[in-house]
Design a protein around this motif. Sequence first.
Motif, PDB file in Angstrom:
ATOM      1  N   LEU A  40       0.730  -1.219  -0.185  1.00  0.00           N
ATOM      2  CA  LEU A  40      -0.184  -0.069  -0.016  1.00  0.00           C
ATOM      3  C   LEU A  40       0.845   1.226   0.039  1.00  0.00           C
ATOM      4  CD1 LEU A  40      -2.980  -0.867   2.539  1.00  0.00           C
ATOM      5  CD2 LEU A  40      -2.835  -1.008  -0.215  1.00  0.00           C
ATOM      6  N   ASN A  41       2.191   0.870  -0.049  1.00  0.00           N
ATOM      7  CA  ASN A  41       2.899   2.220  -0.007  1.00  0.00           C
ATOM      8  C   ASN A  41       2.721   3.063  -1.008  1.00  0.00           C
ATOM      9  OD1 ASN A  41       5.257   4.021  -0.480  1.00  0.00           O
ATOM     10  ND2 ASN A  41       6.452   2.803   1.006  1.00  0.00           N
ATOM     11  N   PRO A  42       2.325   4.425  -1.042  1.00  0.00           N
ATOM     12  CA  PRO A  42       1.805   5.393  -1.901  1.00  0.00           C
ATOM     13  C   PRO A  42       2.752   5.829  -2.991  1.00  0.00           C
ATOM     14  CG  PRO A  42       1.232   6.271   0.293  1.00  0.00           C
ATOM     15  CD  PRO A  42       2.197   4.934   0.335  1.00  0.00           C
ATOM     16  N   GLY A  43       4.225   5.500  -2.685  1.00  0.00           N
ATOM     17  CA  GLY A  43       5.386   5.880  -3.566  1.00  0.00           C
ATOM     18  C   GLY A  43       5.235   4.909  -4.600  1.00  0.00           C
ATOM     19  N   LEU A  44       4.630   3.679  -4.539  1.00  0.00           N
ATOM     20  CA  LEU A  44       4.777   2.765  -5.629  1.00  0.00           C
ATOM     21  C   LEU A  44       4.231   3.272  -6.923  1.00  0.00           C
ATOM     22  CD1 LEU A  44       4.050  -0.563  -3.512  1.00  0.00           C
ATOM     23  CD2 LEU A  44       6.113   0.169  -4.427  1.00  0.00           C
ATOM     24  N   LYS A  45       2.983   4.108  -6.930  1.00  0.00           N
ATOM     25  CA  LYS A  45       2.353   4.378  -7.919  1.00  0.00           C
ATOM     26  C   LYS A  45       2.805   5.840  -8.652  1.00  0.00           C
ATOM     27  CE  LYS A  45      -1.205   7.019  -5.189  1.00  0.00           C
ATOM     28  NZ  LYS A  45      -2.669   7.094  -5.106  1.00  0.00           N
ATOM     29  N   LEU A  46       4.112   6.289  -7.844  1.00  0.00           N
ATOM     30  CA  LEU A  46       4.590   7.691  -8.151  1.00  0.00           C
ATOM     31  C   LEU A  46       5.986   7.121  -9.079  1.00  0.00           C
ATOM     32  CD1 LEU A  46       4.102   9.834  -5.026  1.00  0.00           C
ATOM     33  CD2 LEU A  46       2.683   9.681  -7.192  1.00  0.00           C
ATOM     34  N   VAL A  47       6.353   6.113  -8.897  1.00  0.00           N
ATOM     35  CA  VAL A  47       7.590   5.834  -9.956  1.00  0.00           C
ATOM     36  C   VAL A  47       7.175   5.752 -11.287  1.00  0.00           C
ATOM     37  CG1 VAL A  47       9.127   3.839  -9.900  1.00  0.00           C
ATOM     38  CG2 VAL A  47       8.333   4.074  -7.663  1.00  0.00           C
ATOM     39  N   LEU A  48       8.483   6.461 -12.045  1.00  0.00           N
ATOM     40  CA  LEU A  48       8.270   6.457 -13.281  1.00  0.00           C
ATOM     41  C   LEU A  48       8.632   5.208 -13.921  1.00  0.00           C
ATOM     42  CD1 LEU A  48       9.788  10.008 -13.554  1.00  0.00           C
ATOM     43  CD2 LEU A  48       7.358   9.095 -13.475  1.00  0.00           C
ATOM     44  N   ASP A  49       8.370   5.048 -15.032  1.00  0.00           N
ATOM     45  CA  ASP A  49       8.815   3.813 -16.110  1.00  0.00           C
ATOM     46  C   ASP A  49      10.150   3.385 -16.054  1.00  0.00           C
ATOM     47  OD1 ASP A  49       5.913   3.788 -16.431  1.00  0.00           O
ATOM     48  OD2 ASP A  49       5.988   3.219 -18.393  1.00  0.00           O
ATOM     49  N   GLU A  50      10.771   4.937 -16.261  1.00  0.00           N
ATOM     50  CA  GLU A  50      12.263   4.731 -16.538  1.00  0.00           C
ATOM     51  C   GLU A  50      13.154   4.369 -15.408  1.00  0.00           C
ATOM     52  OE1 GLU A  50      11.059   9.312 -16.881  1.00  0.00           O
ATOM     53  OE2 GLU A  50      10.296   7.397 -17.553  1.00  0.00           O
TER      54      GLU A  50
END
Length: 212
Positions: free
Chosen positions: A136-146
């Motif tokens: 559930l760490n919110p940062g996981l969806k903020l990581v960019l593809d690159e």
Amino acid sequence: MSKVTLQRGTVAILLCVITFLVYIKNINGSELDQHEIMARYYEVISKVEKLYGNHQHADGEFYNGSLDDIAKVEEFLRPYMTEETVSEVINHFFRESEDLLVYAGNFQDYLLTSRESYYSPNLSEGYYSLVRDTILNPGLKLVLDEQITINKKEDKYIIEIDDITIRYYNESEGMYHYSRLGFPPSDCLRATFTFITRDGELVLSNFNVRSL
């Protein structure tokens, strides 16, 4: 040049063209596979977010009003995970209490302590501290593809997030919404997600998340 020689030359050229086209198709296919893997990763993260939400309260305990029994959670997660991973997630976030599936451990304690107010003057007691080392760490969806590395090992697709800095807000400006939930201005994230193919679909078979 004889007719036979000309025909052989024509066939050879056609074979070279076909081989080249197959090669190009394989390259493009690999690129599409990577896009598909990343799309599936973001889809899984988005779905799992809904596990801890729609909080309802009954008999002194909190539960998810949309996912209040094991069968519902299994049905919700099964399209995106293996059976083993579904069980792991359920056992981590929930426990059975009579006829309800309620939040387990710190997830229950957090809501019992804060009730409907997420205010926390201490970062160690905030919402972020609760979820930072989970899926559930919110940062996981903020990581960019690159910023993500994808490796294929046998039948497994492994997504690696290696010490990526996630910035939530500017400390000098302050962000009340984030700070009151215990978010730091930035955090370092390390995670691994392993996907396998099941019936033509990518499903999560293993994961590990850690905030450093």
